[in-house]
Write a protein that holds these residues in place. Structure first.
Motif, PDB file in Angstrom:
ATOM      1  N   TRP A 106       7.538   1.033  -5.305  1.00 38.10           N
ATOM      2  CA  TRP A 106       7.884  -0.380  -5.481  1.00 38.10           C
ATOM      3  C   TRP A 106       8.881  -0.814  -4.419  1.00 38.10           C
ATOM      4  CZ3 TRP A 106      12.792  -2.302  -6.607  1.00 38.10           C
ATOM      5  CH2 TRP A 106      12.839  -3.692  -6.789  1.00 38.10           C
ATOM      6  N   ALA A 107       9.922  -0.019  -4.200  1.00 41.10           N
ATOM      7  CA  ALA A 107      10.945  -0.362  -3.208  1.00 41.10           C
ATOM      8  C   ALA A 107      10.327  -0.466  -1.817  1.00 41.10           C
ATOM      9  CB  ALA A 107      12.071   0.665  -3.228  1.00 41.10           C
ATOM     10  N   HIS A 108       9.421   0.429  -1.505  1.00 40.65           N
ATOM     11  CA  HIS A 108       8.761   0.376  -0.195  1.00 40.65           C
ATOM     12  C   HIS A 108       7.943  -0.910  -0.048  1.00 40.65           C
ATOM     13  CE1 HIS A 108       6.848   1.710   3.470  1.00 40.65           C
ATOM     14  NE2 HIS A 108       5.678   1.421   2.923  1.00 40.65           N
ATOM     15  N   SER A 109       7.218  -1.277  -1.083  1.00 40.10           N
ATOM     16  CA  SER A 109       6.403  -2.504  -0.998  1.00 40.10           C
ATOM     17  C   SER A 109       7.291  -3.740  -0.902  1.00 40.10           C
ATOM     18  CB  SER A 109       5.421  -2.618  -2.174  1.00 40.10           C
ATOM     19  OG  SER A 109       6.093  -2.766  -3.397  1.00 40.10           O
ATOM     20  N   MET A 110       8.434  -3.736  -1.605  1.00 35.78           N
ATOM     21  CA  MET A 110       9.354  -4.869  -1.503  1.00 35.78           C
ATOM     22  C   MET A 110      10.000  -4.919  -0.116  1.00 35.78           C
ATOM     23  SD  MET A 110       9.341  -6.805  -4.158  1.00 35.78           S
ATOM     24  CE  MET A 110       7.570  -6.511  -4.169  1.00 35.78           C
ATOM     25  N   ALA A 111      10.340  -3.758   0.443  1.00 33.85           N
ATOM     26  CA  ALA A 111      10.929  -3.725   1.790  1.00 33.85           C
ATOM     27  C   ALA A 111       9.962  -4.317   2.809  1.00 33.85           C
ATOM     28  CB  ALA A 111      11.290  -2.291   2.168  1.00 33.85           C
ATOM     29  N   THR A 112       8.699  -4.076   2.615  1.00 35.74           N
ATOM     30  CA  THR A 112       7.689  -4.615   3.530  1.00 35.74           C
ATOM     31  C   THR A 112       7.634  -6.132   3.460  1.00 35.74           C
ATOM     32  OG1 THR A 112       6.380  -2.603   3.302  1.00 35.74           O
ATOM     33  CG2 THR A 112       5.243  -4.552   4.118  1.00 35.74           C
ATOM     34  N   VAL A 113       7.693  -6.685   2.276  1.00 35.04           N
ATOM     35  CA  VAL A 113       7.538  -8.132   2.115  1.00 35.04           C
ATOM     36  C   VAL A 113       8.819  -8.909   2.435  1.00 35.04           C
ATOM     37  CG1 VAL A 113       8.021  -8.347  -0.353  1.00 35.04           C
ATOM     38  CG2 VAL A 113       6.419  -9.898   0.696  1.00 35.04           C
ATOM     39  N   ILE A 114       9.996  -8.310   2.219  1.00 33.72           N
ATOM     40  CA  ILE A 114      11.223  -9.069   2.479  1.00 33.72           C
ATOM     41  C   ILE A 114      11.570  -9.112   3.957  1.00 33.72           C
ATOM     42  CG2 ILE A 114      12.168  -8.772   0.169  1.00 33.72           C
ATOM     43  CD1 ILE A 114      13.997  -6.613   1.211  1.00 33.72           C
ATOM     44  N   GLY A 115      10.949  -8.268   4.732  1.00 32.55           N
ATOM     45  CA  GLY A 115      11.092  -8.340   6.186  1.00 32.55           C
ATOM     46  C   GLY A 115      12.512  -8.169   6.667  1.00 32.55           C
ATOM     47  N   GLU A 116      12.960  -9.117   7.479  1.00 32.58           N
ATOM     48  CA  GLU A 116      14.262  -9.031   8.148  1.00 32.58           C
ATOM     49  C   GLU A 116      15.350  -9.826   7.429  1.00 32.58           C
ATOM     50  OE1 GLU A 116      14.736  -7.053  10.842  1.00 32.58           O
ATOM     51  OE2 GLU A 116      12.663  -6.430  10.521  1.00 32.58           O
ATOM     52  N   ARG A 117      15.167 -10.148   6.181  1.00 34.06           N
ATOM     53  CA  ARG A 117      16.161 -10.923   5.442  1.00 34.06           C
ATOM     54  C   ARG A 117      17.299 -10.007   5.019  1.00 34.06           C
ATOM     55  NH1 ARG A 117      11.056 -12.552   4.485  1.00 34.06           N
ATOM     56  NH2 ARG A 117      10.633 -14.778   4.771  1.00 34.06           N
ATOM     57  N   GLU A 118      18.404 -10.098   5.735  1.00 33.23           N
ATOM     58  CA  GLU A 118      19.515  -9.149   5.625  1.00 33.23           C
ATOM     59  C   GLU A 118      20.038  -8.995   4.198  1.00 33.23           C
ATOM     60  OE1 GLU A 118      23.995  -8.788   7.351  1.00 33.23           O
ATOM     61  OE2 GLU A 118      22.466  -9.578   8.695  1.00 33.23           O
ATOM     62  N   PHE A 119      20.255 -10.110   3.496  1.00 33.47           N
ATOM     63  CA  PHE A 119      20.795 -10.031   2.141  1.00 33.47           C
ATOM     64  C   PHE A 119      19.843  -9.268   1.222  1.00 33.47           C
ATOM     65  CE2 PHE A 119      21.253 -11.836  -2.170  1.00 33.47           C
ATOM     66  CZ  PHE A 119      22.526 -11.369  -2.448  1.00 33.47           C
ATOM     67  N   LEU A 120      18.562  -9.567   1.306  1.00 33.85           N
ATOM     68  CA  LEU A 120      17.589  -8.893   0.446  1.00 33.85           C
ATOM     69  C   LEU A 120      17.441  -7.423   0.821  1.00 33.85           C
ATOM     70  CD1 LEU A 120      14.857 -11.672   0.192  1.00 33.85           C
ATOM     71  CD2 LEU A 120      16.634 -11.093  -1.471  1.00 33.85           C
ATOM     72  N   ILE A 121      17.497  -7.126   2.106  1.00 33.78           N
ATOM     73  CA  ILE A 121      17.421  -5.735   2.556  1.00 33.78           C
ATOM     74  C   ILE A 121      18.599  -4.947   1.980  1.00 33.78           C
ATOM     75  CG2 ILE A 121      17.650  -4.230   4.579  1.00 33.78           C
ATOM     76  CD1 ILE A 121      16.136  -6.453   6.157  1.00 33.78           C
ATOM     77  N   ARG A 122      19.784  -5.538   2.075  1.00 35.48           N
ATOM     78  CA  ARG A 122      20.967  -4.842   1.563  1.00 35.48           C
ATOM     79  C   ARG A 122      20.878  -4.612   0.061  1.00 35.48           C
ATOM     80  NH1 ARG A 122      27.142  -5.126   3.215  1.00 35.48           N
ATOM     81  NH2 ARG A 122      27.900  -3.755   1.574  1.00 35.48           N
ATOM     82  N   ARG A 123      20.427  -5.626  -0.681  1.00 44.71           N
ATOM     83  CA  ARG A 123      20.338  -5.478  -2.143  1.00 44.71           C
ATOM     84  C   ARG A 123      19.342  -4.383  -2.501  1.00 44.71           C
ATOM     85  NH1 ARG A 123      21.988  -8.612  -6.594  1.00 44.71           N
ATOM     86  NH2 ARG A 123      23.617  -9.196  -5.129  1.00 44.71           N
ATOM     87  N   LEU A 124      18.205  -4.366  -1.835  1.00 39.77           N
ATOM     88  CA  LEU A 124      17.206  -3.337  -2.113  1.00 39.77           C
ATOM     89  C   LEU A 124      17.737  -1.955  -1.735  1.00 39.77           C
ATOM     90  CD1 LEU A 124      14.380  -2.773  -3.167  1.00 39.77           C
ATOM     91  CD2 LEU A 124      13.521  -3.174  -0.847  1.00 39.77           C
ATOM     92  N   ARG A 125      18.437  -1.857  -0.620  1.00 39.90           N
ATOM     93  CA  ARG A 125      19.035  -0.583  -0.199  1.00 39.90           C
ATOM     94  C   ARG A 125      20.061  -0.131  -1.250  1.00 39.90           C
ATOM     95  NH1 ARG A 125      20.385  -1.846   4.855  1.00 39.90           N
ATOM     96  NH2 ARG A 125      22.427  -2.615   4.255  1.00 39.90           N
ATOM     97  N   GLU A 126      20.830  -1.058  -1.790  1.00 45.31           N
ATOM     98  CA  GLU A 126      21.829  -0.685  -2.792  1.00 45.31           C
ATOM     99  C   GLU A 126      21.190  -0.264  -4.113  1.00 45.31           C
ATOM    100  OE1 GLU A 126      24.720  -3.887  -2.664  1.00 45.31           O
ATOM    101  OE2 GLU A 126      25.813  -2.847  -1.081  1.00 45.31           O
ATOM    102  N   TRP A 127      20.100  -0.882  -4.489  1.00 48.37           N
ATOM    103  CA  TRP A 127      19.383  -0.421  -5.675  1.00 48.37           C
ATOM    104  C   TRP A 127      18.847   0.994  -5.441  1.00 48.37           C
ATOM    105  CZ3 TRP A 127      19.664  -1.625 -10.478  1.00 48.37           C
ATOM    106  CH2 TRP A 127      19.995  -2.926 -10.860  1.00 48.37           C
ATOM    107  N   THR A 128      18.394   1.259  -4.222  1.00 51.01           N
ATOM    108  CA  THR A 128      17.902   2.590  -3.892  1.00 51.01           C
ATOM    109  C   THR A 128      19.039   3.605  -3.950  1.00 51.01           C
ATOM    110  OG1 THR A 128      16.158   1.608  -2.542  1.00 51.01           O
ATOM    111  CG2 THR A 128      16.648   3.929  -2.151  1.00 51.01           C
TER     112      THR A 128
END
Length: 158
Positions: free
Chosen positions: A74-96
């Motif tokens: 799931w995290a990988h698929s979300m990382a693909t769709v959120i692209g270069e959006r820094e805030f979303l990337i950081r939040r997903l990385r922190e959940w990971t």
């Protein structure tokens, strides 16, 4: 359709209406349609509102999947769709990171110490890892984080 009002299917002009509709749609989305819906939401002309809706979705979904074997996919698929959006990337990385600590997977003290205030508050309130709680109690960025982690350590020792 997402972002549409009920009168004739035209796009909702008000970002508050679109935001509410996005939240509703994201809460009900089927797993196989999630990536497409997140992609649609992120194409909204109000980028701040769209990212706000998506981050709420990430928070809700990640919390439900935290210990689930499907989290990495799931995290990988979300990382693909959120692209270069820094805030979303950081939040997903922190959940990971939260998942890694929760599952006993490798993490570094630096990861925890440099994480956002949001992450540190959430971690201090939810983690059971003695190493993570000790680090947060001693080096958490805010007094609130340090106190919460200290309380969790004390509770575990009783």
């Amino acid at each position: 359709m997402t972002g549409r009002n009920d009168a004739g299917g035209l796009p909702a002009d008000d970002e508050h209406q679109r935001f509410a509709r996005y939240l509703q749609d994201l809460a009900q989305v089927r797993e196989e349609n999630e990536v497409d819906l997140v992609s649609v939401v992120l194409r909204d002309p109000d980028a701040t509102m769209a990212q706000s809706a998506v981050v709420r979705h990430l928070d809700n979904r990640a919390a439900r999947l935290l210990t689930d074997a499907g989290f990495p996919d799931w995290a990988h698929s979300m990382a693909t769709v959120i692209g270069e959006r820094e805030f979303l990337i950081r939040r997903l990385r922190e959940w990971t990171l939260l998942r890694s600590i929760t599952m006993g997977d490798p993490w570094t003290p630096e990861d925890l110490a440099t994480a956002s205030d949001w992450f540190q508050r959430n971690a201090a309130e939810t983690l059971t890892s003695p190493a993570a709680l000790t680090l947060l109690a001693g080096e958490g960025r805010t007094r609130r984080v340090r106190a919460a982690a200290g309380r969790r350590i004390a509770q575990r020792q009783q």
